[in-house]
Design a protein around this motif. Sequence first.
Motif, mmCIF file in Angstrom:
data_model
loop_
_atom_site.group_PDB
_atom_site.id
_atom_site.type_symbol
_atom_site.label_atom_id
_atom_site.label_comp_id
_atom_site.label_asym_id
_atom_site.label_seq_id
_atom_site.Cartn_x
_atom_site.Cartn_y
_atom_site.Cartn_z
ATOM 1 N N LYS A 29 -10.289 -24.546 4.434
ATOM 2 C CA LYS A 29 -11.601 -25.003 3.968
ATOM 3 C C LYS A 29 -12.603 -23.900 4.244
ATOM 4 N N ILE A 30 -13.541 -23.741 3.306
ATOM 5 C CA ILE A 30 -14.635 -22.793 3.501
ATOM 6 C C ILE A 30 -15.661 -23.414 4.441
ATOM 7 N N LEU A 31 -16.206 -22.600 5.323
ATOM 8 C CA LEU A 31 -17.340 -23.002 6.167
ATOM 9 C C LEU A 31 -18.561 -22.226 5.684
ATOM 10 N N ALA A 32 -19.569 -22.951 5.189
ATOM 11 C CA ALA A 32 -20.826 -22.292 4.771
ATOM 12 C C ALA A 32 -21.887 -22.631 5.809
ATOM 13 N N GLY A 33 -22.635 -23.732 5.613
ATOM 14 C CA GLY A 33 -23.613 -24.147 6.633
ATOM 15 C C GLY A 33 -22.977 -24.996 7.717
ATOM 16 N N GLY A 34 -21.828 -25.581 7.419
ATOM 17 C CA GLY A 34 -21.106 -26.411 8.390
ATOM 18 C C GLY A 34 -21.707 -27.796 8.595
ATOM 19 N N GLN A 35 -22.747 -28.141 7.839
ATOM 20 C CA GLN A 35 -23.466 -29.399 8.103
ATOM 21 C C GLN A 35 -22.734 -30.632 7.571
ATOM 22 N N SER A 36 -21.753 -30.442 6.734
ATOM 23 C CA SER A 36 -20.884 -31.549 6.322
ATOM 24 C C SER A 36 -19.468 -31.332 6.851
ATOM 25 N N LEU A 37 -19.013 -30.074 6.818
ATOM 26 C CA LEU A 37 -17.632 -29.803 7.251
ATOM 27 C C LEU A 37 -17.442 -30.101 8.739
ATOM 28 N N MET A 38 -18.377 -29.632 9.574
ATOM 29 C CA MET A 38 -18.163 -29.801 11.025
ATOM 30 C C MET A 38 -18.163 -31.277 11.446
ATOM 31 N N GLY A 110 -27.660 -25.614 6.137
ATOM 32 C CA GLY A 110 -26.944 -26.106 4.945
ATOM 33 C C GLY A 110 -27.269 -25.264 3.724
ATOM 34 N N THR A 111 -26.260 -24.986 2.912
ATOM 35 C CA THR A 111 -26.463 -24.197 1.694
ATOM 36 C C THR A 111 -26.522 -25.127 0.478
ATOM 37 N N LEU A 112 -27.134 -24.619 -0.591
ATOM 38 C CA LEU A 112 -27.130 -25.417 -1.827
ATOM 39 C C LEU A 112 -25.704 -25.532 -2.363
ATOM 40 N N ALA A 123 -25.769 -37.532 -2.454
ATOM 41 C CA ALA A 123 -26.565 -36.335 -2.147
ATOM 42 C C ALA A 123 -27.557 -36.035 -3.275
ATOM 43 N N GLU A 124 -28.655 -35.413 -2.892
ATOM 44 C CA GLU A 124 -29.719 -35.124 -3.854
ATOM 45 C C GLU A 124 -29.340 -34.010 -4.831
ATOM 46 N N LEU A 125 -28.766 -32.901 -4.297
ATOM 47 C CA LEU A 125 -28.624 -31.701 -5.133
ATOM 48 C C LEU A 125 -27.665 -31.866 -6.321
ATOM 49 N N LEU A 166 -13.784 -20.376 -4.670
ATOM 50 C CA LEU A 166 -15.053 -20.410 -3.950
ATOM 51 C C LEU A 166 -16.161 -20.581 -4.988
ATOM 52 N N LEU A 167 -17.128 -21.431 -4.697
ATOM 53 C CA LEU A 167 -18.292 -21.549 -5.580
ATOM 54 C C LEU A 167 -19.197 -20.360 -5.290
ATOM 55 N N LEU A 168 -19.152 -19.382 -6.188
ATOM 56 C CA LEU A 168 -19.834 -18.108 -5.958
ATOM 57 C C LEU A 168 -21.335 -18.237 -6.173
HETATM 58 C C1 LIG Z 1 -27.301 -35.771 10.023
HETATM 59 C C2 LIG Z 1 -27.075 -35.250 8.620
HETATM 60 C C3 LIG Z 1 -27.796 -35.815 7.594
HETATM 61 C C4 LIG Z 1 -27.597 -35.349 6.281
HETATM 62 N N1 LIG Z 1 -28.328 -35.921 5.276
HETATM 63 C C5 LIG Z 1 -28.162 -35.469 4.025
HETATM 64 C C6 LIG Z 1 -28.921 -36.005 2.944
HETATM 65 O O1 LIG Z 1 -29.792 -36.884 3.110
HETATM 66 N N2 LIG Z 1 -28.684 -35.532 1.698
HETATM 67 C C7 LIG Z 1 -27.753 -34.553 1.466
HETATM 68 O O2 LIG Z 1 -27.569 -34.161 0.318
HETATM 69 N N3 LIG Z 1 -27.043 -34.003 2.451
HETATM 70 C C8 LIG Z 1 -27.230 -34.420 3.717
HETATM 71 N N4 LIG Z 1 -26.493 -33.860 4.726
HETATM 72 C C9 LIG Z 1 -25.501 -32.788 4.368
HETATM 73 C C10 LIG Z 1 -26.166 -31.405 4.333
HETATM 74 O O3 LIG Z 1 -27.123 -31.331 3.300
HETATM 75 C C11 LIG Z 1 -25.118 -30.290 4.151
HETATM 76 O O4 LIG Z 1 -25.789 -29.115 4.456
HETATM 77 C C12 LIG Z 1 -24.454 -30.090 2.791
HETATM 78 O O5 LIG Z 1 -23.794 -31.204 2.310
HETATM 79 C C13 LIG Z 1 -23.309 -29.102 2.870
HETATM 80 O O6 LIG Z 1 -23.757 -27.794 2.892
HETATM 81 P P1 LIG Z 1 -23.154 -26.778 3.951
HETATM 82 O O7 LIG Z 1 -23.580 -25.441 3.495
HETATM 83 O O8 LIG Z 1 -23.528 -27.207 5.323
HETATM 84 O O9 LIG Z 1 -21.575 -26.920 3.690
HETATM 85 P P2 LIG Z 1 -20.362 -27.003 4.707
HETATM 86 O O10 LIG Z 1 -20.530 -28.144 5.642
HETATM 87 O O11 LIG Z 1 -20.091 -25.680 5.285
HETATM 88 O O12 LIG Z 1 -19.203 -27.358 3.653
HETATM 89 C C14 LIG Z 1 -19.160 -28.615 3.001
HETATM 90 C C15 LIG Z 1 -17.950 -28.638 2.061
HETATM 91 O O13 LIG Z 1 -18.152 -27.752 0.970
HETATM 92 C C16 LIG Z 1 -17.177 -26.700 0.985
HETATM 93 N N5 LIG Z 1 -17.901 -25.471 0.640
HETATM 94 C C17 LIG Z 1 -19.029 -24.999 1.228
HETATM 95 N N6 LIG Z 1 -19.457 -23.904 0.578
HETATM 96 C C18 LIG Z 1 -18.570 -23.673 -0.409
HETATM 97 C C19 LIG Z 1 -18.482 -22.686 -1.447
HETATM 98 N N7 LIG Z 1 -19.403 -21.725 -1.589
HETATM 99 N N8 LIG Z 1 -17.444 -22.764 -2.300
HETATM 100 C C20 LIG Z 1 -16.515 -23.748 -2.197
HETATM 101 N N9 LIG Z 1 -16.551 -24.699 -1.249
HETATM 102 C C21 LIG Z 1 -17.574 -24.670 -0.371
HETATM 103 C C22 LIG Z 1 -16.589 -26.708 2.373
HETATM 104 O O14 LIG Z 1 -15.272 -26.206 2.403
HETATM 105 C C23 LIG Z 1 -16.649 -28.182 2.719
HETATM 106 O O15 LIG Z 1 -15.587 -28.875 2.121
HETATM 107 C C24 LIG Z 1 -26.661 -34.288 6.022
HETATM 108 C C25 LIG Z 1 -25.957 -33.707 7.090
HETATM 109 C C26 LIG Z 1 -26.152 -34.182 8.370
HETATM 110 C C27 LIG Z 1 -25.388 -33.539 9.490
#
Ligand SMILES: Cc1cc2nc3c(=O)[nH]c(=O)nc-3n(C[C@H](O)[C@H](O)[C@H](O)COP(=O)(O)OP(=O)(O)OC[C@H]3O[C@@H](n4cnc5c(N)ncnc54)[C@H](O)[C@@H]3O)c2cc1C
Length: 291
Positions: A29-38, A110-112, A123-125, A166-168
Amino acid sequence: MKPGRFTYHAPRGLDEALALLTEYGDESKILAGGQSLMPLLNFRLAQIEHVVDINRIGAEFSAIDAGETIRIPALVRQRQAERSAELAEAVPLLRQALHQVAHPQIRNRGTLCGSLAHADPAAELPTVMSVLDTTFTLASARGLRTVEVTDFFQFHLTTALEPDELLLEVSIRRPPPGTVTVFHEFATRRGDFALAAIAAAVRFDGNRVTGCRIAAAGVAPTPHRLTAVEALVTGSSLEPAVLADAESAARQSVEPTGDIHAGADYRRRLTGVLVKRALADARSKQETANA
Ligand SMILES: Cc1cc2nc3c(=O)[nH]c(=O)nc-3n(C[C@H](O)[C@H](O)[C@H](O)COP(=O)(O)OP(=O)(O)OC[C@H]3O[C@@H](n4cnc5c(N)ncnc54)[C@H](O)[C@@H]3O)c2cc1C
């Protein structure tokens, strides 16, 4: 809780990242912002053998290009996009929605692209991208391919991305002149995922609607375009009777499921109310612009 054991990789370039995805495929799995993966790993809702941290693949993947087509690469943070004046001018809908994504601390990391790849239907985006002219560029060791937004989101947490891809970047064509955008959601507490949300891009000629894209979050396994509402409002001036019809059409267009946060019927009614509110907001923004 702690995650299960995994091997951590920190590639220094895109080619190295893609080679790792090719080698480990489904086990990675890719780790970007980690806000959903972790959270998924920590709660042991997912068990992954290889985590590929893309944060060091290159500074160029953190730069927004707000040219004729707006390009947002893989490492652009949500907070960075929210604060970008160029982006606010080019696609105001993004900032309108980003304000309501989680909390600033989460948007700082978190990344878009991470949110789009994660594809949470609440999710909004993803919903925002569904009402814009959006194309996704997917990269793998096999090369690049592009996928239109209509084909990208496939099911709950499922997209067109293959395990080695990877979503570039995501590219958005600038909405045409005369387009008004609005975003409305209802969440129990600020920062929580919405029980339902509405994104709309409404194109006006004077006070008359000449085109409309409207989509809902939180009510289907993917962002849900409300095509019946779009057809109904096109050609109108969003008079009160049209808004009432749009509310009822929206309610009938969704079949949400209930969960511990809200029942199905509540979400259906909420969708109608939010659609009416969003369209009234679009009309009033247009009236202000015309004044
Ligand atoms: C307490 C809390 C509340 C939240 N509330 C909301 C909310 O109200 N609305 C909302 O939309 N989100 C919410 N989130 C999620 C947040 O917005 C995340 O940042 C977002 O969903 C994932 O972005 P990330 O960069 O952190 O991705 P990661 O956590 O790093 O990855 C998420 C998933 O996407 C994959 N991935 C990441 N980047 C890529 C890439 N470039 N190419 C291919 N795969 C990729 C990963 O492998 C993983 O499966 C919340 C998170 C938390 C912890």
